[in-house]
Design a protein around this motif. Structure first.
Motif, PDB file in Angstrom:
ATOM      1  N   TRP A  15      36.687  33.398 -15.522  1.00  0.00           N
ATOM      2  CA  TRP A  15      37.527  32.224 -15.282  1.00  0.00           C
ATOM      3  C   TRP A  15      38.397  32.439 -14.047  1.00  0.00           C
ATOM      4  O   TRP A  15      39.622  32.254 -14.045  1.00  0.00           O
ATOM      5  CB  TRP A  15      38.391  31.899 -16.511  1.00  0.00           C
ATOM      6  CG  TRP A  15      38.857  30.477 -16.528  1.00  0.00           C
ATOM      7  CD1 TRP A  15      40.071  29.996 -16.128  1.00  0.00           C
ATOM      8  CD2 TRP A  15      38.116  29.338 -16.967  1.00  0.00           C
ATOM      9  NE1 TRP A  15      40.134  28.637 -16.276  1.00  0.00           N
ATOM     10  CE2 TRP A  15      38.943  28.200 -16.805  1.00  0.00           C
ATOM     11  CE3 TRP A  15      36.829  29.158 -17.486  1.00  0.00           C
ATOM     12  CZ2 TRP A  15      38.513  26.909 -17.136  1.00  0.00           C
ATOM     13  CZ3 TRP A  15      36.427  27.883 -17.818  1.00  0.00           C
ATOM     14  CH2 TRP A  15      37.252  26.775 -17.644  1.00  0.00           C
ATOM     15  N   PHE A  16      37.744  32.826 -12.950  1.00  0.00           N
ATOM     16  CA  PHE A  16      38.481  33.177 -11.739  1.00  0.00           C
ATOM     17  C   PHE A  16      37.826  32.508 -10.546  1.00  0.00           C
ATOM     18  O   PHE A  16      36.609  32.628 -10.331  1.00  0.00           O
ATOM     19  CB  PHE A  16      38.508  34.694 -11.533  1.00  0.00           C
ATOM     20  CG  PHE A  16      39.484  35.140 -10.482  1.00  0.00           C
ATOM     21  CD1 PHE A  16      40.758  35.546 -10.833  1.00  0.00           C
ATOM     22  CD2 PHE A  16      39.134  35.144  -9.148  1.00  0.00           C
ATOM     23  CE1 PHE A  16      41.671  35.947  -9.870  1.00  0.00           C
ATOM     24  CE2 PHE A  16      40.029  35.540  -8.176  1.00  0.00           C
ATOM     25  CZ  PHE A  16      41.304  35.954  -8.533  1.00  0.00           C
ATOM     26  N   GLY A  37      40.225  32.829 -19.701  1.00  0.00           N
ATOM     27  CA  GLY A  37      38.918  32.249 -19.969  1.00  0.00           C
ATOM     28  C   GLY A  37      38.747  31.872 -21.429  1.00  0.00           C
ATOM     29  O   GLY A  37      38.194  30.810 -21.757  1.00  0.00           O
ATOM     30  N   ASP A  38      39.225  32.742 -22.338  1.00  0.00           N
ATOM     31  CA  ASP A  38      39.162  32.429 -23.770  1.00  0.00           C
ATOM     32  C   ASP A  38      39.963  31.171 -24.086  1.00  0.00           C
ATOM     33  O   ASP A  38      39.523  30.311 -24.858  1.00  0.00           O
ATOM     34  CB  ASP A  38      39.693  33.607 -24.593  1.00  0.00           C
ATOM     35  CG  ASP A  38      38.758  34.810 -24.546  1.00  0.00           C
ATOM     36  OD1 ASP A  38      37.557  34.608 -24.294  1.00  0.00           O
ATOM     37  OD2 ASP A  38      39.230  35.944 -24.750  1.00  0.00           O
ATOM     38  N   SER A  86      22.590  27.342 -21.484  1.00  0.00           N
ATOM     39  CA  SER A  86      22.481  26.986 -20.071  1.00  0.00           C
ATOM     40  C   SER A  86      23.259  25.720 -19.727  1.00  0.00           C
ATOM     41  O   SER A  86      23.473  25.429 -18.550  1.00  0.00           O
ATOM     42  CB  SER A  86      21.009  26.807 -19.685  1.00  0.00           C
ATOM     43  OG  SER A  86      20.457  25.669 -20.325  1.00  0.00           O
ATOM     44  N   LEU A  87      23.663  24.955 -20.749  1.00  0.00           N
ATOM     45  CA  LEU A  87      24.355  23.682 -20.516  1.00  0.00           C
ATOM     46  C   LEU A  87      25.871  23.795 -20.649  1.00  0.00           C
ATOM     47  O   LEU A  87      26.566  22.792 -20.454  1.00  0.00           O
ATOM     48  CB  LEU A  87      23.838  22.619 -21.506  1.00  0.00           C
ATOM     49  CG  LEU A  87      22.349  22.273 -21.398  1.00  0.00           C
ATOM     50  CD1 LEU A  87      21.973  21.274 -22.479  1.00  0.00           C
ATOM     51  CD2 LEU A  87      22.030  21.701 -20.020  1.00  0.00           C
ATOM     52  N   THR A  88      26.375  24.949 -20.988  1.00  0.00           N
ATOM     53  CA  THR A  88      27.813  25.091 -21.196  1.00  0.00           C
ATOM     54  C   THR A  88      28.351  26.258 -20.378  1.00  0.00           C
ATOM     55  O   THR A  88      27.646  26.813 -19.533  1.00  0.00           O
ATOM     56  CB  THR A  88      28.130  25.280 -22.699  1.00  0.00           C
ATOM     57  OG1 THR A  88      29.542  25.299 -22.879  1.00  0.00           O
ATOM     58  CG2 THR A  88      27.546  26.591 -23.206  1.00  0.00           C
ATOM     59  N   PHE A  89      29.596  26.632 -20.641  1.00  0.00           N
ATOM     60  CA  PHE A  89      30.219  27.716 -19.896  1.00  0.00           C
ATOM     61  C   PHE A  89      29.642  29.067 -20.294  1.00  0.00           C
ATOM     62  O   PHE A  89      29.099  29.237 -21.387  1.00  0.00           O
ATOM     63  CB  PHE A  89      31.734  27.739 -20.161  1.00  0.00           C
ATOM     64  CG  PHE A  89      32.454  26.516 -19.663  1.00  0.00           C
ATOM     65  CD1 PHE A  89      32.746  26.359 -18.317  1.00  0.00           C
ATOM     66  CD2 PHE A  89      32.853  25.527 -20.540  1.00  0.00           C
ATOM     67  CE1 PHE A  89      33.418  25.246 -17.855  1.00  0.00           C
ATOM     68  CE2 PHE A  89      33.527  24.403 -20.093  1.00  0.00           C
ATOM     69  CZ  PHE A  89      33.803  24.263 -18.746  1.00  0.00           C
ATOM     70  N   GLN A  90      29.780  30.028 -19.391  1.00  0.00           N
ATOM     71  CA  GLN A  90      29.415  31.395 -19.715  1.00  0.00           C
ATOM     72  C   GLN A  90      30.432  31.971 -20.705  1.00  0.00           C
ATOM     73  O   GLN A  90      31.557  31.487 -20.813  1.00  0.00           O
ATOM     74  CB  GLN A  90      29.386  32.252 -18.448  1.00  0.00           C
ATOM     75  CG  GLN A  90      28.350  31.823 -17.421  1.00  0.00           C
ATOM     76  CD  GLN A  90      28.364  32.707 -16.181  1.00  0.00           C
ATOM     77  OE1 GLN A  90      28.836  33.837 -16.214  1.00  0.00           O
ATOM     78  NE2 GLN A  90      27.835  32.193 -15.080  1.00  0.00           N
ATOM     79  N   GLN A 149      47.199  30.430 -15.400  1.00  0.00           N
ATOM     80  CA  GLN A 149      46.341  30.802 -14.274  1.00  0.00           C
ATOM     81  C   GLN A 149      47.155  31.202 -13.043  1.00  0.00           C
ATOM     82  O   GLN A 149      46.687  32.012 -12.233  1.00  0.00           O
ATOM     83  CB  GLN A 149      45.407  29.634 -13.921  1.00  0.00           C
ATOM     84  CG  GLN A 149      44.341  29.381 -14.955  1.00  0.00           C
ATOM     85  CD  GLN A 149      43.424  28.239 -14.561  1.00  0.00           C
ATOM     86  OE1 GLN A 149      42.224  28.267 -14.804  1.00  0.00           O
ATOM     87  NE2 GLN A 149      43.973  27.210 -13.961  1.00  0.00           N
ATOM     88  N   TYR A 150      48.338  30.638 -12.882  1.00  0.00           N
ATOM     89  CA  TYR A 150      49.130  30.914 -11.685  1.00  0.00           C
ATOM     90  C   TYR A 150      50.352  31.772 -11.992  1.00  0.00           C
ATOM     91  O   TYR A 150      51.338  31.750 -11.255  1.00  0.00           O
ATOM     92  CB  TYR A 150      49.529  29.598 -11.010  1.00  0.00           C
ATOM     93  CG  TYR A 150      48.331  28.900 -10.413  1.00  0.00           C
ATOM     94  CD1 TYR A 150      47.815  29.299  -9.186  1.00  0.00           C
ATOM     95  CD2 TYR A 150      47.680  27.894 -11.100  1.00  0.00           C
ATOM     96  CE1 TYR A 150      46.701  28.686  -8.652  1.00  0.00           C
ATOM     97  CE2 TYR A 150      46.554  27.277 -10.577  1.00  0.00           C
ATOM     98  CZ  TYR A 150      46.069  27.679  -9.348  1.00  0.00           C
ATOM     99  OH  TYR A 150      44.958  27.078  -8.820  1.00  0.00           O
TER     100      TYR A 150
END
Length: 361
Positions: A258-259, A98-99, A87-91, A174-175
């Protein structure tokens, strides 16, 4: 009338005006309490017709297509009671970007932050212990140390360069522009629900509203994240995901993919999205957009390309990309034939004119 009576009369008038405003504000407060309730459905008459694609609007779930159940939920928040550390970090991440971002956080940013914090803490404790007043009644008057000054200038620069390389790489990833063969899906943000236009599959639009608590729990899905109509996308296929704000600024965000991309009125933004695994992924509007901003969840259902094409064909006006290309080719064929016939007629007329000129000579 003396000055005191005049002031008293004015104060009485102001008191009456304030009381009138207070009475008028009571219905407004009641309506504000009513608007704080979540919007779970949208009537067909309320759906805006100014869609860019002017496609059909889908309000109900597609018949004849079986959606994933709660056992396929992959991208969602973790409660502290279920897993304090998670719960304290990223999904967990299900895209290549995202990786990479999660690796950068876990392998670079977090260790660098911990090492610097411990180093500064150790220096602070060392200074407190070694240079306290009791041990150093006469304080040192040293004002410069060339070696230390060079070290505390060069080392931070090296650290920033080490961090900058993967950071710039992540920004570039990302872009990156979507490939030409990417499937185009447009997410329209409305107050306060989402509409998904499938521009390459017939131009229909799926309207998505948050389920109320009882319906969500009955379906085994998390409340305030479950919706009546999911955004169905193909897995392993590049998606040109466009965003547009129909009224105010919204933001389309799905943490496990990661979007995040803003939906701005009068402007279309786009990014490429490629999901690596089948499953259900939850997100929310991430830009304050009004009273019901907290009731604009996003649910993406990633399916195989065959399942995606099957779902598309259950929608009003929906067709696969192959069918759409075939229709475009069929529509373009008569125009091409007409152009060929016009060119032949022009050629024959030119030949006849040349023959007539030769005969006259």
């Amino acid at each position: 009338m003396n000055f005191g009576d005049l002031v008293r009369k004015k104060l009485q008038t102001l008191t009456l005006v304030a009381a009138a405003f207070g009475l008028a504000a009571v219905p407004a407060m009641a309506s504000a309490q009513e608007i704080s309730e979540p919007a779970t459905t949208v009537n067909a008459s309320e759906v805006q017709a100014e869609s860019v694609a002017d496609g059909d609007v889908v309000l109900d779930g597609a018949g004849g297509f079986e959606h994933f159940g709660p056992d396929m939920i992959k991208g969602q928040p973790t409660a502290f009671e279920d897993d304090p550390m998670a719960s304290l970090t990223f999904q967990d991440q299900y895209t290549s970007d995202g990786d990479y971002a999660l690796w950068m956080h876990d392998a670079i940013l977090l260790p660098v932050t911990v090492v610097i914090s411990l180093f500064v803490l150790a220096l602070l404790l060392w200074v407190v212990a070694k240079y306290r007043r009791k041990k150093n009644p006469v304080p040192s008057k040293t004002s410069h140390n060339t070696l230390i000054e060079v070290i505390w200038t060069v080392v931070p620069v090296i650290i920033l360069v080490v961090i900058a390389v993967p950071s710039i790489t992540l920004l570039a990833r990302q872009y990156k522009s979507p490939p030409e063969d990417a499937i185009t899906i447009k997410a329209n943000g409305y107050q306060w629900y989402w509409g998904y236009e499938y521009l390459d599959n017939g131009g229909f639009e799926v309207i998505s509203n948050m389920l109320d608590e009882s319906d969500a729990l009955d379906a085994g899905e998390p409340h305030q994240l479950a919706v009546d109509n999911r955004m169905v996308v193909p897995v392993g296929v590049p998606i040109r995901l466009q965003t547009f704000g129909a009224d105010v600024i919204h933001s389309f965000g799905v943490p496990s993919l990661w979007f995040k991309l803003d939906a701005v009125p009068g402007r279309i933004n786009e990014r490429v999205l490629t999901i690596e695994e089948e499953g259900i992924y939850y997100g929310q509007c991430m830009e304050l957009c009004g009273a019901r901003h907290g009731y604009m969840p996003i649910t993406i259902e990633a399916r195989s390309l065959d399942d995606y094409n099957a779902w598309v064909q259950t929608q009003p006006g929906g067709m696969t990309r192959e069918q759409a290309l075939a229709d475009e080719a069929a529509a373009a064929a008569p125009e091409a034939d007409t152009e060929v016939a016009e060119e032949e007629d022009a050629g024959e007329a030119e030949v006849a004119e040349e023959n007539a000129s030769a005969a006259a000579v």
